[in-house]
Design an enzyme around this catalytic site. Structure first.
Site, PDB file in Angstrom:
ATOM      1  N   GLY A  33       2.130  13.335  10.534  1.00 38.68           N
ATOM      2  CA  GLY A  33       1.235  14.526  10.615  1.00 38.68           C
ATOM      3  C   GLY A  33      -0.131  14.165   9.998  1.00 38.68           C
ATOM      4  O   GLY A  33      -1.142  14.243  10.686  1.00 38.68           O
ATOM      5  N   ASP A  34      -0.102  13.572   8.957  1.00 36.69           N
ATOM      6  CA  ASP A  34      -1.372  13.088   8.169  1.00 36.69           C
ATOM      7  C   ASP A  34      -1.932  11.881   9.294  1.00 36.69           C
ATOM      8  O   ASP A  34      -3.215  12.025   9.123  1.00 36.69           O
ATOM      9  CB  ASP A  34      -1.182  12.546   6.865  1.00 36.69           C
ATOM     10  CG  ASP A  34      -0.517  13.587   5.916  1.00 36.69           C
ATOM     11  OD1 ASP A  34      -0.721  14.905   6.103  1.00 36.69           O
ATOM     12  OD2 ASP A  34       0.316  13.327   5.006  1.00 36.69           O
TER      13      ASP A  34
END
Length: 308
Positions: free
Chosen positions: A251-252
């Site tokens: 996600g990052d």
């Protein structure tokens, strides 16, 4: 340049073991230490994407100094505010079946004086950046309106800002209308106080969030890719089927890629394809918030984008 904000920095430790057995002594086969907290994962990926990046937030004590040393080794620039308390440590345990078990420390309290010091210099820190990302949790002593304050400062400077957080921080943060937010299905439900039972309902929820004044709403869907909603269109991007090694930091990685896309003024569809290819490539490496460029390039043309 892109600035990443990480208020709750951590030393991230990844332990590889054979099998997680509660109540027993287990020997770690491999241990990896990285500068962590979601925003530092974002910073690392931005650098791998070839963009200049500056990391800011809070660090403290010997652990904070160690994180700064690690960032120097990785040639990632930083300008942190320093606290009296030690920076936290977070642990990710990976077994032989690549199941992930995480232990996330909450972070030591930040004093009001330390918070005001950070807020006082934030506008100067982001001065040379075109895009700012704000990621993750906040330490104790920081109000849930902190990200709304930071988003407002960024927008007053005429810059673009991505907000990736959850709970009260996200609920308050969207009131300042960041450029992009990246909730998951559960966060969409919490923000709108609804139940999302199918894909159509999820699209409708994302549209409702976008209509609150947010330029782009990106809903992360795990192995199903991501949904992207703008004022004019809805897109669903999906990666090919993969055999992931470590999904932590994906996600990052997606946030980092969207920041790069904004900095490069990519068209929306190209930005989504790029973000999904970077996120998917991250799952093929053991290191959290990392990818191999050859993997990303191979995946890029395998990502499918459908305009709904």
């Amino acid at each position: 340049m892109i600035t990443t904000v990480t208020l709750n920095v951590a030393i991230d430790k990844s332990y590889v073991i054979d099998e997680l057995k509660p109540g027993q002594v287990m020997r770690v086969q491999q241990c990896t230490k990285t500068p962590g907290g979601k925003g530092l994962n974002v910073a690392r990926v931005i650098k791998l994407c070839g963009e200049e990046v500056l990391a800011t937030g809070f660090v403290g004590g010997h652990a904070g100094a160690y994180i700064e040393d690690l960032l120097r080794e990785q040639q990632i620039r930083f300008d942190f505010s320093h606290t009296a308390q030690e920076t936290r440590t977070c642990i990710n345990i990976l077994d032989s079946n690549w199941n992930s078990t995480e232990f996330l420390e909450p972070g030591e309290p930040v004093t009001e004086a330390e918070l005001q010091d950070f807020l006082g210099k934030f506008a100067a820190v982001i001065e040379k950046s075109d895009v700012i990302t704000i990621s993750g949790s906040a330490p104790k002593g920081v109000g849930t309106d902190i990200y709304a304050k930071l988003v407002s400062i960024v927008k007053e400077k005429g810059k673009k800002v991505i907000l990736d957080t959850s709970g009260g921080l996200l609920k308050e943060g969207i009131k300042a209308c960041p450029t992009i937010i990246k909730p998951n299905r559960e966060e969409v439900e919490a923000l709108l106080n609804i139940s999302v039972d199918d894909f159509v309902a999820l699209v409708d929820g994302a549209k409702r969030l976008q209509q609150k004044g947010i330029e782009m709403v990106v809903v992360s869907l795990g192995k199903e890719g991501a949904l992207l909603v703008t004022e004019d269109a809805v897109y669903h991007g999906k990666p090919p089927k993969l055999n992931p090694v470590n999904t932590v930091g994906s996600g990052d990685s997606m946030v980092a890629a969207f920041a790069v896309g904004l900095a490069r003024n990519l068209p929306v569809e190209d930005m989504l394809r790029y973000a999904i290819s970077v996120s998917a490539a991250n799952t093929l490496t053991m290191t959290t918030g990392s990818f191999k460029e050859e993997d990303r390039q191979n995946l890029y043309h395998q990502v499918t984008i459908n305009r709904l």
